[in-house]
Design an enzyme around this catalytic site. Structure first.
Site, short mmCIF file in Angstrom:
data_model
loop_
_atom_site.label_atom_id
_atom_site.label_comp_id
_atom_site.label_asym_id
_atom_site.label_seq_id
_atom_site.Cartn_x
_atom_site.Cartn_y
_atom_site.Cartn_z
N GLY A 9 -0.31 18.48 6.89
CA GLY A 9 0.78 18.48 5.92
C GLY A 9 0.24 19.05 4.62
O GLY A 9 -0.66 18.46 4.01
N ARG A 82 13.66 11.72 3.36
CA ARG A 82 15.06 11.41 3.70
C ARG A 82 15.98 12.34 2.94
O ARG A 82 15.83 12.53 1.74
CB ARG A 82 15.34 9.96 3.33
CG ARG A 82 16.54 9.41 4.01
CD ARG A 82 16.43 7.89 4.01
NE ARG A 82 17.73 7.28 3.90
CZ ARG A 82 17.92 6.05 3.44
NH1 ARG A 82 16.91 5.34 3.03
NH2 ARG A 82 19.13 5.56 3.40
N THR A 119 2.23 9.20 6.11
CA THR A 119 3.67 9.47 6.24
C THR A 119 4.47 8.17 6.33
O THR A 119 4.07 7.22 7.00
CB THR A 119 3.91 10.31 7.52
OG1 THR A 119 3.12 11.49 7.43
CG2 THR A 119 5.38 10.68 7.67
N ASN A 120 5.61 8.18 5.67
CA ASN A 120 6.52 7.02 5.70
C ASN A 120 7.59 7.16 6.79
O ASN A 120 7.92 8.28 7.18
CB ASN A 120 7.20 6.89 4.33
CG ASN A 120 6.31 6.15 3.36
OD1 ASN A 120 5.77 5.10 3.69
ND2 ASN A 120 6.12 6.71 2.17
N ARG A 151 -0.72 0.63 -8.63
CA ARG A 151 0.46 0.51 -9.51
C ARG A 151 0.44 -0.84 -10.22
O ARG A 151 0.66 -0.92 -11.43
CB ARG A 151 1.75 0.66 -8.68
CG ARG A 151 1.98 2.10 -8.27
CD ARG A 151 3.31 2.28 -7.54
NE ARG A 151 3.55 3.69 -7.30
CZ ARG A 151 4.04 4.20 -6.17
NH1 ARG A 151 4.36 3.41 -5.17
NH2 ARG A 151 4.22 5.50 -6.06
N HIS A 175 4.55 -1.65 3.46
CA HIS A 175 4.72 -0.75 2.32
C HIS A 175 6.21 -0.59 2.12
O HIS A 175 6.83 0.28 2.68
CB HIS A 175 4.07 0.59 2.67
CG HIS A 175 4.05 1.55 1.53
ND1 HIS A 175 3.67 1.23 0.26
CD2 HIS A 175 4.36 2.87 1.49
CE1 HIS A 175 3.75 2.30 -0.51
NE2 HIS A 175 4.17 3.30 0.21
#
Ligand code: APR
Length: 313
Positions: A9, A82, A119-120, A151, A175
């Site tokens: 990717g 998405r 990857t999600n 974060r 996650h």
């Protein structure tokens, strides 16, 4: 000989990861994507930065896997985001096919590699990589916790005006919305954070951490985060390639730890030359244990949807 890392990717996360690893200089990097010219162009551009950034490593781009052969670590970031009108399940099935196809190629060319999945939806994609590869759980690890924890540490650092490096924290679980920031194990220079930040404010910081990915998407509008995610991946690759044995929060296929079995869930894990070297077991409060269970149930739900789809195909 230098170690070898493949990044699959060449989009935002993949290219930034490749850049971070190339600049470290300890491994040769291969960047793979299906789009012709994209990985080659980005890799050449990075290679040409070598004299300035002081890296003698090689970096090449490719549309096939021949040149990835015998990689020590393979980072998988390929997938689609998405799009409007797409359900979560549509995304799940599309990325499931992409990860399965990529993993099959990785296994063929680098049978001894350690796979890091990015990857999600992350935890579900880890299942696809583990099942497709047939690798032991030590060699399929997901990146999510390092990012979520980074974060959390960032927000706490701003709140307390203390160096980020002196804040130790763990974010466990899946996650997603159900991640579990462990306030009880979060310390600032050794002092528990609960002694430093009032509960109501801490709750807000925890919520901002949970919504961290969405906050970036809302600002960028056309994509999702990649600087902090790629920094998280690079820290994991460091620990494996340099055998640092860091204890980092990662998605791991649990085998009874934390009362969970046959499921990828974010937990503290020791990463070294052989991949996962130990799952670190923390004692959780009842509330944290309940949150982790809820988080695991959300991962299980996605895995069940995938298995059903696979059985139907
Ligand atoms: N093989 C190789 N590359 C592929 C394949 C495939 N089968 N399918 C898609 N790709 C590539 C795309 O061509 C694109 O260049 O994956 C890349 C994805 O890049 P971006 O769309 O920029 O996405 P990015 O922001 O990098 O995020 C990648 O990481 O953090 C997660 O949620 C994020 O799942 C997403 C992933």
């Amino acid at each position: 000989m230098r170690k070898k890392v493949t990044v699959v990717g060449a989009g935002q996360v993949g290219a930034t990861t490749a850049q971070r690893l190339f600049e470290r200089g300890y491994a040769d990097v291969v960047l793979v994507d299906i789009v012709e010219g994209l990985p080659q162009g980005k890799a050449l551009d990075m290679l040409e930065s070598g004299p300035v950034v002081g890296s003698d490593a090689s970096i090449i781009g490719a549309n096939s896997y021949d040149q990835t052969a015998s990689s020590d670590v393979v980072v998988i970031t390929s997938g689609i985001a998405r799009r409007p009108g797409m359900s979560r399940d549509d995304l799940l099935f599309t990325n499931m096919n992409i990860i399965a196809g990529v993993t099959a190629q990785v296994v063929k060319h680098s049978p001894d590699s350690i796979i890091i999945v990015v990857t999600n939806p992350l935890d579900a994609m880890c299942h696809v990589a583990l099942e497709t590869s047939g690798f032991p759980r030590e060699r399929v690890i997901g990146q999510s916790g390092v990012l979520d924890t980074a974060r959390f540490r960032t927000f706490l650092s701003s709140e307390l005006k203390v160096s980020k490096r002196d804040i130790q924290a763990y974010v466990l679980g899946g996650h997603g919305d159900t991640m579990v920031p462990l306030v009880g194990y979060t310390t600032v220079g050794g002092v528990p954070v609960a002694n430093l930040v009032p509960k109501a404010r801490l709750d807000q910081i925890v919520q901002r951490t949970r919504d961290g990915g969405g906050e970036i998407v809302n600002l960028l509008k056309t994509g999702s985060a990649y600087y902090a995610p790629s920094a998280g991946v690079a820290e994991m690759v460091d620990s494996i390639i340099l055998d640092q044995k860091r204890v980092l929060p990662c998605a791991i296929y649990l085998q009874g730890e934390y009362g969970l079995r046959d499921l990828f869930v974010g937990v503290p894990a020791k990463l070294g030359a052989s991949g996962l070297e130990q799952v670190v077991q923390l004692k959780l409060s009842d509330e944290e244990a309940a949150m982790l269970k809820k988080s695991a149930a959300a991962v299980q739900e996605l895995v069940d949807v995938m298995h059903k789809k696979k059985a139907a195909d």
